[in-house]
Design an enzyme around this catalytic site. Structure first.
Site, short mmCIF file in Angstrom:
data_model
loop_
_atom_site.label_atom_id
_atom_site.label_comp_id
_atom_site.label_asym_id
_atom_site.label_seq_id
_atom_site.Cartn_x
_atom_site.Cartn_y
_atom_site.Cartn_z
N MET A 104 -6.64 8.40 -1.88
CA MET A 104 -6.62 6.95 -1.76
C MET A 104 -7.53 6.62 -0.59
SD MET A 104 -3.44 4.25 -1.57
CE MET A 104 -2.80 4.69 0.05
N SER A 105 -8.58 5.88 -0.86
CA SER A 105 -9.59 5.62 0.15
C SER A 105 -9.02 4.86 1.34
CB SER A 105 -10.74 4.80 -0.45
OG SER A 105 -11.35 5.50 -1.51
N ALA A 106 -9.70 4.97 2.47
CA ALA A 106 -9.29 4.26 3.67
C ALA A 106 -9.31 2.75 3.40
CB ALA A 106 -10.22 4.60 4.83
N ARG A 116 0.83 -1.21 0.00
CA ARG A 116 0.00 0.00 0.00
C ARG A 116 0.86 1.26 0.00
NH1 ARG A 116 -5.37 1.63 1.30
NH2 ARG A 116 -5.48 3.56 2.49
#
Length: 401
Positions: free
Chosen positions: A76-78, A43
């Site tokens: 960038m989403s959780a 990530r």
């Protein structure tokens, strides 16, 4: 920010493993395949400018691009929300998947899920976002993901039909392309905004329309381009506003602001306040003249408006009066009791209408997943049925069971 065990460690692999364990513990990850995808994709490689602790935090977004006012236009989403949506999507090896809204990381997760025999296409309207996603995907070893610069409103017809379409920006409506580009048994996972509240809804294709299989709470940056929301906001005073996307709801800012200066009427339902996200969805779609009340923390601290309005609360409005939900401690209702605060000449009438809905929900629908949501494309019926919301390309209809 929600810390995860080992967040002070500087080893990305350790942080990633801790993130996966935490997502499993919180039931965001339910399947071995999604757990394996999160364990495989680095990530932090998709957030090179962010601290490692932020990149691997469960509930924090990572900014990608801001507008001239400093507001996020792409993030960038959780990780927690990405896991929930991928579980909703139920992606299998060999599938063809379209992602609308690019950040790179989610497309890499999807590529892990579809495997070498599947294909992933990700599309975004912003060249900077697409270029960044392409760079990060290549850097992390996901060169097979196809990136496309285009308005997601039209999908990517050249690659259709898709087994899954996943939308990663808050959509006010569902354009015809998203349905027509779905395979006959395809699934669309979309954060759909209805009357100011957003849910990630997993829709299965149902002929020419869609029917929900699940829905979960979600917060996303809004869609850009042709699919951008068309909402009205009425500023009543500094720190207090009403918002609606229903053309039938008239917002008389002057009269409603005056109503707030009248004595408040507090009414209590005798019904349990529980599962606030489910209750909010019910109220949002059942109130006859709905808007969403927002208030700043300073206004709440002054005592004018209840705390529920800080994040937005479903309100019932008339020309000169307003009512909205509140709560108080009450052991006899299981901890909290739902109630209504109302202001204005019609305060009692609006409060009674609101209380009836609170009692009905607590008696009949106080559970997870009680709603079924349908999207029906094309012209709306006249008159518009109850629990039906008019959109640009069709209607959203909800029923509770």
């Amino acid at each position: 920010m929600t810390a995860i065990e080992g967040s002070t460690v500087r080893d990305p692999g350790v942080l990633r493993a801790a993130m996966v364990r935490a997502l499993c513990d919180q039931d965001a990850i339910l399947s071995e395949s999604v757990a394996a995808a999160f364990a495989a994709v680095p990530r932090h490689r998709f957030a090179p400018d962010a601290p490692l602790e932020l990149a691997y935090d469960l509930h924090s977004t990572v900014p990608v691009k801001k507008d001239e006012h400093g507001l996020d236009t792409s993030v960038m989403s959780a990780a927690h929300l990405q896991a929930v949506m991928l579980e909703q999507a139920d992606i299998e090896p060999g599938m063809k998947v379209l992602e609308i809204g690019s950040n790179g990381y989610n497309a890499a997760l999807i590529q892990e899920l579809v495997g070498s025999d599947g294909t992933v296409t990700t599309v975004d309207i912003d060249r900077d976002v697409v270029d960044r996603a392409r760079l990060c995907l290549d850097d992390a070893g996901y060169g097979q993901v196809k990136t496309v610069l285009a308005d997601g409103e039209a999908g990517v017809p050249d690659e259709a039909p898709y087994d899954r379409i996943i939308v990663t920006a808050a959509a006010w409506d569902i354009p015809p392309s998203w349905i027509s580009e779905l395979a006959e048994k395809g699934r669309l996972v979309v954060p759909l905004t209805v009357r100011g509240t957003t849910r990630s809804i997993a829709f299965d294709r149902d002929g020419d329309g869609l029917v929900s299989r699940s829905y979960r709470m979600a917060r996303f940056v809004p869609m850009q381009g042709e699919g951008a929301a068309k909402e009205r906001k009425a500023l009543l005073r500094d720190g207090v506003a009403l918002q609606t996307d229903d053309a039938r709801v008239h917002l008389n800012a002057e009269a409603l602001n005056h109503a707030l200066d009248t004595p408040r009427l507090e009414s209590w339902s005798g019904a349990a306040y529980d599962l606030p996200d489910e209750l909010e969805l019910y109220l949002t779609l059942r109130l006859p003249s709905p808007a969403r009340l927002h208030a700043s923390k300073a206004v709440v601290e002054s005592g004018l408006v209840e705390a529920a309005a800080v994040l937005g609360v479903p309100a019932l409005v008339s020309e000169d009066s307003i009512a909205y939900r509140t709560r108080r401690e009450n052991g006899e209702t299981g901890g909290f009791e739902s109630g209504v605060v109302a202001h204005g000449p019609q305060a009692e009438v609006l409060a009674d209408q609101y209380l009836a809905l609170l009692r009905r929900w607590a008696q009949d629908y106080r559970r997870r997943g009680a709603a079924t949501i349908r999207y029906v494309p094309g012209p709306a019926p006249s008159p518009l049925p109850q629990d039906t919301v008019l959109k640009r390309h069709g209607t959203v209809a909800a029923s509770w069971h």
